[in-house]
Design a protein around this motif. Structure first.
Motif, PDB file in Angstrom:
ATOM      1  N   VAL A 369       0.858  -1.195   0.000  1.00 34.90           N
ATOM      2  CA  VAL A 369       0.000   0.000   0.000  1.00 34.90           C
ATOM      3  C   VAL A 369       0.892   1.242   0.000  1.00 34.90           C
ATOM      4  N   LEU A 383      -7.043  -1.385   4.595  1.00 35.36           N
ATOM      5  CA  LEU A 383      -6.607  -0.998   3.246  1.00 35.36           C
ATOM      6  C   LEU A 383      -6.183  -2.242   2.489  1.00 35.36           C
ATOM      7  N   THR A 387      -3.139  -0.745  -2.674  1.00 34.11           N
ATOM      8  CA  THR A 387      -3.843   0.540  -2.729  1.00 34.11           C
ATOM      9  C   THR A 387      -2.813   1.646  -2.947  1.00 34.11           C
ATOM     10  N   GLU A 391      -6.705   5.980  -5.294  1.00 31.03           N
ATOM     11  CA  GLU A 391      -7.583   4.825  -5.523  1.00 31.03           C
ATOM     12  C   GLU A 391      -8.479   4.643  -4.314  1.00 31.03           C
ATOM     13  N   LEU A 393      -9.837   2.107  -2.405  1.00 31.73           N
ATOM     14  CA  LEU A 393      -9.902   0.684  -2.047  1.00 31.73           C
ATOM     15  C   LEU A 393      -9.978   0.579  -0.534  1.00 31.73           C
TER      16      LEU A 393
END
Ligand code: TTP
Length: 395
Positions: A369, A383, A387, A391, A393
């Motif tokens: 991430v 998360l 990610t 974005e 997500l």
């Protein structure tokens, strides 16, 4: 005596941390959960293991090999489909003889308890723990030393004695597993096999766990396990600490790690190998930091698990969080870990909102991430893997 460790589960409640890594290989106190279990079992005098593996089993096999690095022998049996705990134990048929112990691959237990368990001689022994919230567990009903009934999770449990998933069996258990019917949730449950033993007049006893027990099922359970394990560490510095860095309490520093001036580390803290710590960071108790991690200038990390190769470079606060591998925190990323109304924090597992019961919980961040600069992450947020800034997500 051998130990059979059930390590084939998918760990669905632990997603997204378990998409690419089996739950038993997630790290607490900088070691896979399974290694903590193995260490306790070895400490109880057992040096032969049968690992029942399945989901991402190569990660387990690559790390533990034949066990020789630990001075033990490990045999692997693959459970192709996770059809339940009884099915998993049945896979050890032919690999064990007489009495053997069984441990779920996601429970923390001490060597002292296991020493007492292996000295028992009944047909089966269930390890029980007195809990305040028995309706959240399968429980046992007892008479004297004997178990009279094993009850699945119920709103009206007969006792507060939770089944911990730590057992001693005799190989006669396999006959009962062969006759065990599928449960309502379509699995072969070892508790059903043991109930059949009780109904048949076999001696199924219980032993009370006299120390802390943690069933690591959900991501925030990792924080409890981490905290508990870090209580026992002793300082050990294999890296280098610059002269104006402060180290207080028990702090482990791995080789090739540099702690730069102005860093303030309050143990218990474990830092892995090849890390770049500071300058001017604040690492607070119950934090574990994996290998190849960067914790940079003006970063505060508290009660958090940071896995390998993650970079928290500048001006960040990370508290009460689980952070996966290869994540990158943009400068100024802040993780909230407390609600202002002081209510317990909700998070998401298997698509459902659940109350974690925790007053403090930050982010559950899967691998890879990246956050952008000045990102604020709310309490209990999960998360997903990969990610990236921009974005959506976020759960
Ligand atoms: P669970 O915690 O019930 O299952 P899980 O680990 O897959 O997690 P989740 O519920 O989040 O999906 O399993 C208890 C232990 O038994 C755990 O160590 C995994 C192991 N297990 C197997 O090895 N094989 C199986 O078929 C099952 C159901 C569990």
């Amino acid at each position: 005596m051998k130990a059979v460790i059930l390590a084939a589960g998918e760990g669905t409640r632990m997603r997204p941390l378990t998409y690419s890594c089996p739950k038993v290989m997630l790290t607490v106190a900088n070691k896979p959960i399974l290694e903590h279990i193995m260490d306790a079992t070895i400490g109880a005098g057992i040096d032969e293991f049968v690992f029942i593996t399945g989901f991402h089993e190569n990660a387990v096999k690559e790390y533990f090999g034949d066990g020789s690095s630990w001075g033990v022998d490990i045999q692997y049996v693959t459970q192709l489909e996770q059809k339940g705990t009884a099915d998993a134990i049945k896979h050890a048929d032919g690999y064990v003889d007489g009495h053997f112990i069984v441990l779920n691959g996601d429970v923390l237990v001490t060597k002292d308890y296991l020493k007492k368990l292996v000295s028992k001689k009944s047909d089966a022994v269930i390890t029980a723990k007195e809990v305040d919230n028995p309706s959240e567990f399968g429980v046992i009903d007892v008479s004297g030393d004997n178990v009279t009934q094993i009850v699945e999770k119920s709103s009206n449990p007969p006792t507060n004695l939770a089944n911990t998933g730590i057992y001693l069996f005799h190989d006669s258990i396999f006959e009962y597993i062969d006759r065990t019917p599928l449960s309502e949730r379509g699995e072969l449950e070892i508790t059903d096999s043991m109930q059949m033993m009780i109904d048949d007049g076999k001696q199924v006893t219980y032993k009370l766990l006299d120390n802390e027990w943690i069933d690591i099922g959900r991501p925030w359970d990792m924080l409890d396990a981490n905290k508990l394990l870090l209580q026992n560490i002793k300082s050990n510095n294999k890296g280098s600490v610059e002269p104006y860095a402060t180290i207080k309490g028990e702090v482990v520093i791995g080789k090739n790690t540099v702690v730069k001036n102005g860093s303030y580390i309050e143990g218990p803290v474990v830092i892995g190998e090849d890390c770049d710590i500071g300058p001017n960071c604040y690492i607070r108790p119950s934090t574990c930091i994996g290998n190849h991690v960067k914790i940079g200038n003006a970063v505060e990390v508290k009660n958090t698990i940071v896995m390998d190769a993650t970079n928290i470079g500048h001006l960040a606060y990370v508290g009460d969080s689980v952070v996966g591998k290869r994540c990158n925190f943009g400068a100024g990323t802040k993780v909230a870990n407390l609600r202002h109304d002081d209510k317990t924090i909700k998070s998401t597992t298997k698509g459902k909102r659940v109350d974690t019961g925790r007053r403090k919980l930050g982010v559950i961040m899967a691998d890879d991430v990246h956050t952008g600069i000045n990102t604020s992450i709310n309490v209990g947020v999960v998360l997903e893997r990969n990610t990236k800034p921009g974005e959506v997500l976020v759960k």
